[in-house]
Write a protein that holds these residues in place. Structure first.
Motif, short mmCIF file in Angstrom:
data_model
loop_
_atom_site.label_atom_id
_atom_site.label_comp_id
_atom_site.label_asym_id
_atom_site.label_seq_id
_atom_site.Cartn_x
_atom_site.Cartn_y
_atom_site.Cartn_z
N MET A 1 0.84 -1.18 0.00
CA MET A 1 0.00 0.00 0.00
C MET A 1 0.89 1.24 0.00
N ASN A 3 1.83 5.24 0.49
CA ASN A 3 1.53 6.16 1.56
C ASN A 3 2.19 7.51 1.26
N ALA A 8 3.85 3.18 8.58
CA ALA A 8 2.46 2.78 8.84
C ALA A 8 2.45 1.76 9.97
N VAL A 34 6.83 1.56 4.70
CA VAL A 34 5.99 1.20 3.56
C VAL A 34 6.44 2.02 2.36
N CYS A 36 6.30 4.69 -0.55
CA CYS A 36 5.62 5.97 -0.71
C CYS A 36 4.88 6.01 -2.04
N ALA A 37 3.78 6.76 -2.06
CA ALA A 37 3.00 6.92 -3.29
C ALA A 37 3.87 7.58 -4.37
N CYS A 44 8.04 11.86 1.52
CA CYS A 44 8.61 10.52 1.51
C CYS A 44 10.03 10.50 2.09
N CYS A 138 3.12 16.69 6.47
CA CYS A 138 2.56 15.45 5.93
C CYS A 138 2.02 14.65 7.11
N PRO A 140 -0.57 11.59 7.08
CA PRO A 140 -1.58 10.65 6.61
C PRO A 140 -2.31 9.99 7.76
N GLY A 142 -4.57 6.76 9.21
CA GLY A 142 -4.75 5.33 9.03
C GLY A 142 -5.66 4.77 10.12
#
Length: 153
Positions: A1, A3, A8, A34, A36-37, A44, A138, A140, A142
């Motif tokens: 996934m 992120n 995460a 994890v 990074c997008a 990131c 940043c 995110p 979850g």
């Protein structure tokens, strides 16, 4: 996934007896890296500064201690029933392949002795958290499972 930042939590915590009192519950999550997008994004390349959980005002005072790999950490409460683990200063390089363990010890006699009562959406089986980058630009959000005590390690 993918992120926004390279960190995460795993989806389901483990439960054990508290370190300060055997009647307390200790909920532990595995913090891991994890993908990074977008690896080119500045988010990131940043470390992890803090974690915040969405809790409930009645739960203030329910946390006995917070640990990172068994070492006690600072904890704080913010406005709007937000529980914080500040000043983590974790870099991606400091996370081994097996991850790092973040534990929250909840007081058995408190108004919120389990994750199901501590987390704002605990009655629906969900704990929501935010991971903040070093510069806090940043963050995110979850979720993980708000278990009571059925998963023992």
């Amino acid at each position: 996934m993918a992120n926004l930042i390279p960190f995460a939590f795993n989806g389901t915590p483990t439960v054990s007896r508290g370190l300060s009192s055997k009647s307390n519950q200790m909920y532990c999550l595995n913090l891991r890296t994890v993908p990074c997008a977008d690896p080119r994004n500045a988010c990131c390349r940043q470390g992890l500064d803090k974690v915040e959980w969405w809790s409930r005002d009645v739960c203030r005072g329910a946390v006995k201690a917070v640990y990172l790999d068994g070492v006690k950490l600072d904890q704080q409460w913010a406005a709007n029933a937000t529980f914080k683990i500040p000043n983590l200063n974790i870099t991606r390089a400091s996370i081994p392949a097996r991850g790092r363990t973040v534990c929250l010890e909840l007081i058995a006699t408190s108004a919120c002795p389990t994750l199901a009562t501590f987390c704002s959406k605990g009655a629906r089986g969900i704990c929501t958290y935010a991971l903040f980058s070093d510069d806090k630009s940043c963050c995110p959000i979850g979720n993980f499972e708000a278990i009571s005590s059925r998963r023992r390690r």
